[in-house]
Design an enzyme around this catalytic site. Sequence first.
Site, short mmCIF file in Angstrom:
data_model
loop_
_atom_site.label_atom_id
_atom_site.label_comp_id
_atom_site.label_asym_id
_atom_site.label_seq_id
_atom_site.Cartn_x
_atom_site.Cartn_y
_atom_site.Cartn_z
N ARG A 190 38.96 55.21 37.82
CA ARG A 190 39.27 53.82 38.16
C ARG A 190 39.93 53.16 36.97
O ARG A 190 39.54 53.38 35.84
CB ARG A 190 37.96 53.08 38.48
CG ARG A 190 37.69 52.92 39.95
CD ARG A 190 36.27 52.49 40.23
NE ARG A 190 35.86 51.26 39.57
CZ ARG A 190 34.67 50.68 39.74
NH1 ARG A 190 33.79 51.22 40.55
NH2 ARG A 190 34.35 49.58 39.11
N ARG B 193 35.25 44.49 29.80
CA ARG B 193 34.27 44.13 30.83
C ARG B 193 32.91 43.84 30.20
O ARG B 193 32.20 42.93 30.63
CB ARG B 193 34.13 45.26 31.87
CG ARG B 193 35.36 45.42 32.74
CD ARG B 193 35.31 46.69 33.55
NE ARG B 193 34.36 46.64 34.64
CZ ARG B 193 33.91 47.72 35.29
NH1 ARG B 193 34.33 48.91 34.96
NH2 ARG B 193 33.06 47.59 36.27
N LYS C 201 23.19 49.91 38.78
CA LYS C 201 22.82 49.01 39.87
C LYS C 201 23.08 49.66 41.24
O LYS C 201 22.27 49.59 42.13
CB LYS C 201 23.59 47.67 39.78
CG LYS C 201 23.34 46.91 38.47
CD LYS C 201 23.89 45.50 38.53
CE LYS C 201 25.41 45.42 38.62
NZ LYS C 201 26.13 45.99 37.46
N ARG D 279 33.39 58.69 34.23
CA ARG D 279 33.24 58.64 35.69
C ARG D 279 34.54 59.00 36.39
O ARG D 279 35.61 58.56 35.97
CB ARG D 279 32.80 57.22 36.08
CG ARG D 279 32.43 57.08 37.52
CD ARG D 279 31.54 55.90 37.75
NE ARG D 279 32.24 54.62 37.60
CZ ARG D 279 31.68 53.46 37.91
NH1 ARG D 279 30.44 53.41 38.34
NH2 ARG D 279 32.36 52.34 37.75
N ARG E 92 27.60 36.43 39.00
CA ARG E 92 28.01 36.98 37.71
C ARG E 92 28.26 35.88 36.70
O ARG E 92 28.58 36.17 35.55
CB ARG E 92 29.29 37.77 37.89
CG ARG E 92 29.18 39.27 37.68
CD ARG E 92 30.55 39.81 37.94
NE ARG E 92 30.80 41.14 37.51
CZ ARG E 92 30.66 42.23 38.27
NH1 ARG E 92 30.18 42.13 39.48
NH2 ARG E 92 31.02 43.41 37.81
P1 AMP Z 1 31.85 45.93 39.97
O1 AMP Z 1 32.13 47.10 40.85
O2 AMP Z 1 30.64 45.14 40.42
O3 AMP Z 1 31.75 46.30 38.51
O4 AMP Z 1 33.07 44.92 40.11
C1 AMP Z 1 34.41 45.31 39.83
C2 AMP Z 1 35.27 44.10 39.54
O5 AMP Z 1 35.27 43.22 40.67
C3 AMP Z 1 34.80 43.21 38.40
O6 AMP Z 1 35.21 43.71 37.14
C4 AMP Z 1 35.47 41.89 38.75
O7 AMP Z 1 36.85 41.90 38.46
C5 AMP Z 1 35.31 41.86 40.26
N1 AMP Z 1 34.04 41.21 40.67
C6 AMP Z 1 32.99 41.78 41.34
N2 AMP Z 1 32.01 40.88 41.56
C7 AMP Z 1 32.43 39.72 41.01
C8 AMP Z 1 31.85 38.43 40.89
N3 AMP Z 1 30.63 38.15 41.37
N4 AMP Z 1 32.57 37.46 40.25
C9 AMP Z 1 33.80 37.71 39.77
N5 AMP Z 1 34.40 38.91 39.83
C10 AMP Z 1 33.73 39.92 40.45
#
Ligand code: AMP
Length: 238
Positions: free
Chosen positions: A156, A167, A13, A123, A88
């Site tokens: 990370r 996840r 994405k 990564r 999400r």
């Molecule tokens: P990402 O980089 O988008 O994979 O997000 C990393 C982490 O941020 C996720 O695993 C969640 O813990 C948190 N996070 C990001 N966006 C959301 C969302 N819309 N709702 C809840 N948690 C989020």
Amino acid sequence: MRVMLLGCPGAGKGTQAKFITERYKIPQIATGDMLRAAVKAGSPLGLKAKSIMDSGKLIPDDVMIDLVKQRISQADCQAGFLLDGFPRTIPQAEALHKAGIGLDAVIEIAVEDTEIIKRLSGRRIHPGSGRTYHVIFNPPKDPDFDDFTNEPLIQREDDREDTIRKRLAIYHQQTQPLLDYYKNWMPSAWDEQPPQYIKVNGNDDIANICQQIFAELDKAKNKPKLKAAEDTKQSPIN
Ligand code: AMP
């Protein structure tokens, strides 16, 4: 142009977001990046978010909804935006809808779990710049060190294999229902225009995926708008 990217963590994405925001001149709203910035700054949100993010779980809906609504109300989002990582969950999607924030297009980037595990567990990040590498697909010149600064790279916490599996499980349970939510959107007299649903194969070549997305987004952009959709766009936030 209001666009949303859907897909599991690691689907690509962020990569496609860069191309889309440049072409359509819209800001990217990447909730994961916003949260990581809050963690880095040590803000109250960051302190609350860190352990939840490290464990691979989701931040509570009300926190995320406030964060995104605030961001969308800023001037640079007037002409549109790209949502990356939000919504999400179904309650997050419903909150957008209730706030009158319609979408022109929803893009699903589909990739299987086995491929995601391969991608994410390899990564590596340079914390200072955010530059990313991959131990197999895009290795740094010197293993474990940034090409430009020679500083050490990190993995990370949430890119560790057991956390990735968690996840992915959360994605299938809480985010995947959004695919049907947007695919089956039914317009009604007062409703906004249903978003154009675009599905691309995330295993395809990055440039091909981008071309497919551009072709579909150009169509969505030129599609005539329902009157109700135009009206809702005058006052997007309740
Ligand atoms: P990402 O980089 O988008 O994979 O997000 C990393 C982490 O941020 C996720 O695993 C969640 O813990 C948190 N996070 C990001 N966006 C959301 C969302 N819309 N709702 C809840 N948690 C989020």
